[in-house]
Design a protein around this motif. Sequence first.
Motif, PDB file in Angstrom:
ATOM      1  N   ARG A 118       0.881  -1.182   0.000  1.00 32.11           N
ATOM      2  CA  ARG A 118       0.000   0.000   0.000  1.00 32.11           C
ATOM      3  C   ARG A 118       0.912   1.224   0.000  1.00 32.11           C
ATOM      4  O   ARG A 118       1.692   1.413   0.942  1.00 32.11           O
ATOM      5  CB  ARG A 118      -0.873  -0.003   1.248  1.00 32.11           C
ATOM      6  CG  ARG A 118      -1.603   1.308   1.465  1.00 32.11           C
ATOM      7  CD  ARG A 118      -2.515   1.260   2.661  1.00 32.11           C
ATOM      8  NE  ARG A 118      -3.751   0.544   2.354  1.00 32.11           N
ATOM      9  CZ  ARG A 118      -4.723   0.338   3.254  1.00 32.11           C
ATOM     10  NH1 ARG A 118      -4.580   0.750   4.495  1.00 32.11           N
ATOM     11  NH2 ARG A 118      -5.813  -0.297   2.897  1.00 32.11           N
ATOM     12  N   MET A 153       1.309   5.375  -0.289  1.00 31.76           N
ATOM     13  CA  MET A 153       0.633   6.665  -0.202  1.00 31.76           C
ATOM     14  C   MET A 153       1.543   7.713  -0.804  1.00 31.76           C
ATOM     15  O   MET A 153       2.695   7.844  -0.364  1.00 31.76           O
ATOM     16  CB  MET A 153       0.325   6.988   1.245  1.00 31.76           C
ATOM     17  CG  MET A 153      -0.804   6.100   1.756  1.00 31.76           C
ATOM     18  SD  MET A 153      -1.269   6.413   3.454  1.00 31.76           S
ATOM     19  CE  MET A 153      -0.063   5.394   4.259  1.00 31.76           C
ATOM     20  N   LEU A 199       5.390   5.945 -10.308  1.00 32.65           N
ATOM     21  CA  LEU A 199       4.193   6.376  -9.576  1.00 32.65           C
ATOM     22  C   LEU A 199       4.294   7.791  -9.024  1.00 32.65           C
ATOM     23  O   LEU A 199       3.324   8.549  -9.074  1.00 32.65           O
ATOM     24  CB  LEU A 199       3.883   5.391  -8.440  1.00 32.65           C
ATOM     25  CG  LEU A 199       3.644   3.936  -8.868  1.00 32.65           C
ATOM     26  CD1 LEU A 199       3.447   3.058  -7.646  1.00 32.65           C
ATOM     27  CD2 LEU A 199       2.442   3.829  -9.790  1.00 32.65           C
ATOM     28  N   GLU A 246       5.285   7.012   0.901  1.00 31.49           N
ATOM     29  CA  GLU A 246       5.601   6.066   1.958  1.00 31.49           C
ATOM     30  C   GLU A 246       4.807   4.798   1.660  1.00 31.49           C
ATOM     31  O   GLU A 246       3.799   4.845   0.956  1.00 31.49           O
ATOM     32  CB  GLU A 246       5.232   6.627   3.331  1.00 31.49           C
ATOM     33  CG  GLU A 246       3.809   7.103   3.453  1.00 31.49           C
ATOM     34  CD  GLU A 246       3.565   7.886   4.750  1.00 31.49           C
ATOM     35  OE1 GLU A 246       3.172   7.257   5.740  1.00 31.49           O
ATOM     36  OE2 GLU A 246       3.771   9.123   4.737  1.00 31.49           O
ATOM     37  N   ASP A 276      -4.741  13.083  -2.224  1.00 36.43           N
ATOM     38  CA  ASP A 276      -3.518  12.452  -2.695  1.00 36.43           C
ATOM     39  C   ASP A 276      -3.828  11.075  -3.258  1.00 36.43           C
ATOM     40  O   ASP A 276      -4.988  10.712  -3.422  1.00 36.43           O
ATOM     41  CB  ASP A 276      -2.505  12.393  -1.542  1.00 36.43           C
ATOM     42  CG  ASP A 276      -2.012  13.777  -1.157  1.00 36.43           C
ATOM     43  OD1 ASP A 276      -1.395  14.435  -1.998  1.00 36.43           O
ATOM     44  OD2 ASP A 276      -2.272  14.204  -0.015  1.00 36.43           O
ATOM     45  N   LYS A 277      -2.769  10.306  -3.530  1.00 34.76           N
ATOM     46  CA  LYS A 277      -2.972   9.010  -4.181  1.00 34.76           C
ATOM     47  C   LYS A 277      -2.699   7.851  -3.242  1.00 34.76           C
ATOM     48  O   LYS A 277      -1.745   7.869  -2.467  1.00 34.76           O
ATOM     49  CB  LYS A 277      -2.046   8.891  -5.401  1.00 34.76           C
ATOM     50  CG  LYS A 277      -2.659   9.542  -6.625  1.00 34.76           C
ATOM     51  CD  LYS A 277      -1.782   9.397  -7.835  1.00 34.76           C
ATOM     52  CE  LYS A 277      -0.688  10.445  -7.821  1.00 34.76           C
ATOM     53  NZ  LYS A 277       0.129  10.446  -9.027  1.00 34.76           N
ATOM     54  N   LEU A 278      -3.570   6.869  -3.333  1.00 33.65           N
ATOM     55  CA  LEU A 278      -3.427   5.619  -2.602  1.00 33.65           C
ATOM     56  C   LEU A 278      -3.292   4.538  -3.673  1.00 33.65           C
ATOM     57  O   LEU A 278      -4.188   4.382  -4.499  1.00 33.65           O
ATOM     58  CB  LEU A 278      -4.687   5.382  -1.782  1.00 33.65           C
ATOM     59  CG  LEU A 278      -4.812   4.051  -1.089  1.00 33.65           C
ATOM     60  CD1 LEU A 278      -3.832   3.982   0.077  1.00 33.65           C
ATOM     61  CD2 LEU A 278      -6.233   3.852  -0.577  1.00 33.65           C
ATOM     62  N   ILE A 279      -2.183   3.823  -3.645  1.00 34.24           N
ATOM     63  CA  ILE A 279      -1.943   2.825  -4.696  1.00 34.24           C
ATOM     64  C   ILE A 279      -1.692   1.487  -4.022  1.00 34.24           C
ATOM     65  O   ILE A 279      -0.876   1.382  -3.091  1.00 34.24           O
ATOM     66  CB  ILE A 279      -0.739   3.249  -5.558  1.00 34.24           C
ATOM     67  CG1 ILE A 279      -1.023   4.634  -6.150  1.00 34.24           C
ATOM     68  CG2 ILE A 279      -0.483   2.227  -6.667  1.00 34.24           C
ATOM     69  CD1 ILE A 279       0.089   5.198  -6.996  1.00 34.24           C
ATOM     70  N   GLU A 280      -2.428   0.487  -4.440  1.00 36.00           N
ATOM     71  CA  GLU A 280      -2.268  -0.838  -3.857  1.00 36.00           C
ATOM     72  C   GLU A 280      -1.962  -1.840  -4.950  1.00 36.00           C
ATOM     73  O   GLU A 280      -2.515  -1.761  -6.041  1.00 36.00           O
ATOM     74  CB  GLU A 280      -3.527  -1.233  -3.092  1.00 36.00           C
ATOM     75  CG  GLU A 280      -3.707  -0.382  -1.847  1.00 36.00           C
ATOM     76  CD  GLU A 280      -4.948  -0.720  -1.052  1.00 36.00           C
ATOM     77  OE1 GLU A 280      -4.860  -0.789   0.172  1.00 36.00           O
ATOM     78  OE2 GLU A 280      -6.003  -0.904  -1.685  1.00 36.00           O
ATOM     79  N   PHE A 281      -1.075  -2.787  -4.643  1.00 34.09           N
ATOM     80  CA  PHE A 281      -0.759  -3.839  -5.624  1.00 34.09           C
ATOM     81  C   PHE A 281      -0.161  -5.033  -4.890  1.00 34.09           C
ATOM     82  O   PHE A 281       0.182  -4.958  -3.709  1.00 34.09           O
ATOM     83  CB  PHE A 281       0.179  -3.312  -6.718  1.00 34.09           C
ATOM     84  CG  PHE A 281       1.396  -2.576  -6.222  1.00 34.09           C
ATOM     85  CD1 PHE A 281       2.573  -3.248  -5.945  1.00 34.09           C
ATOM     86  CD2 PHE A 281       1.352  -1.205  -6.024  1.00 34.09           C
ATOM     87  CE1 PHE A 281       3.684  -2.560  -5.492  1.00 34.09           C
ATOM     88  CE2 PHE A 281       2.459  -0.502  -5.563  1.00 34.09           C
ATOM     89  CZ  PHE A 281       3.634  -1.185  -5.297  1.00 34.09           C
ATOM     90  N   ASP A 282      -0.057  -6.136  -5.641  1.00 32.79           N
ATOM     91  CA  ASP A 282       0.554  -7.352  -5.105  1.00 32.79           C
ATOM     92  C   ASP A 282       1.964  -7.478  -5.684  1.00 32.79           C
ATOM     93  O   ASP A 282       2.205  -7.040  -6.812  1.00 32.79           O
ATOM     94  CB  ASP A 282      -0.252  -8.577  -5.527  1.00 32.79           C
ATOM     95  CG  ASP A 282      -1.694  -8.492  -5.054  1.00 32.79           C
ATOM     96  OD1 ASP A 282      -1.925  -7.830  -4.024  1.00 32.79           O
ATOM     97  OD2 ASP A 282      -2.571  -9.072  -5.710  1.00 32.79           O
TER      98      ASP A 282
END
Lengths: 83, 83
Positions: free
Chosen positions: A5, A7, A67, A76, A40-46
């Motif tokens: 995750r 931010m 990103l 972070e 702001d941006k929240l980016i989630e990935f595996d």
Amino acid sequence: MFKARVMIKRRKTILDPQGKAVEIGAKHLGLNNIKNTRIDKLIEFDIDTNNRKAAEDEVNDYCKKLLANPIMEDYEFTLVEVS
Amino acid sequence: MFKARVMIKRRKTILDPQGKAVEIGAKHLGLNNIKNTRIDKLIEFDIDTNNRKAAEDEVNDYCKKLLANPIMEDYEFTLVEVS
């Protein structure tokens, strides 16, 4: 596998016009206690690896090269191992 | 005063084209372990009240009426009291 995750936030000193705009909307709705909205941006990935160090390196690479904008943003992240 | 952090995510079943796009970029950079990238919104703001219930109500109102799209997005938030 890890779940990441990230931010990504614009630096505090940089104006966030989108946040300002929705806050004006909030005032019109009578939500008068809301201040300093930042969007702001929240980016989630595996990440398909079992090695935490390799996963961290890959997240840093992904953030730095794609990103986040290093001129105006900081990032972070948290990594959680899942089976 | 409370600091609110709201995470607004598109529902899992809805395609995230922006996430797909950066993931193609990741592949081109050799970051082959990265999967299922989703780009969502992180919104932070202050709420100028000392009553937790009032703060929660205000966050819910803000999300439902302005920040989140109830058709495709879900939101969750945390509230931290600061002096």
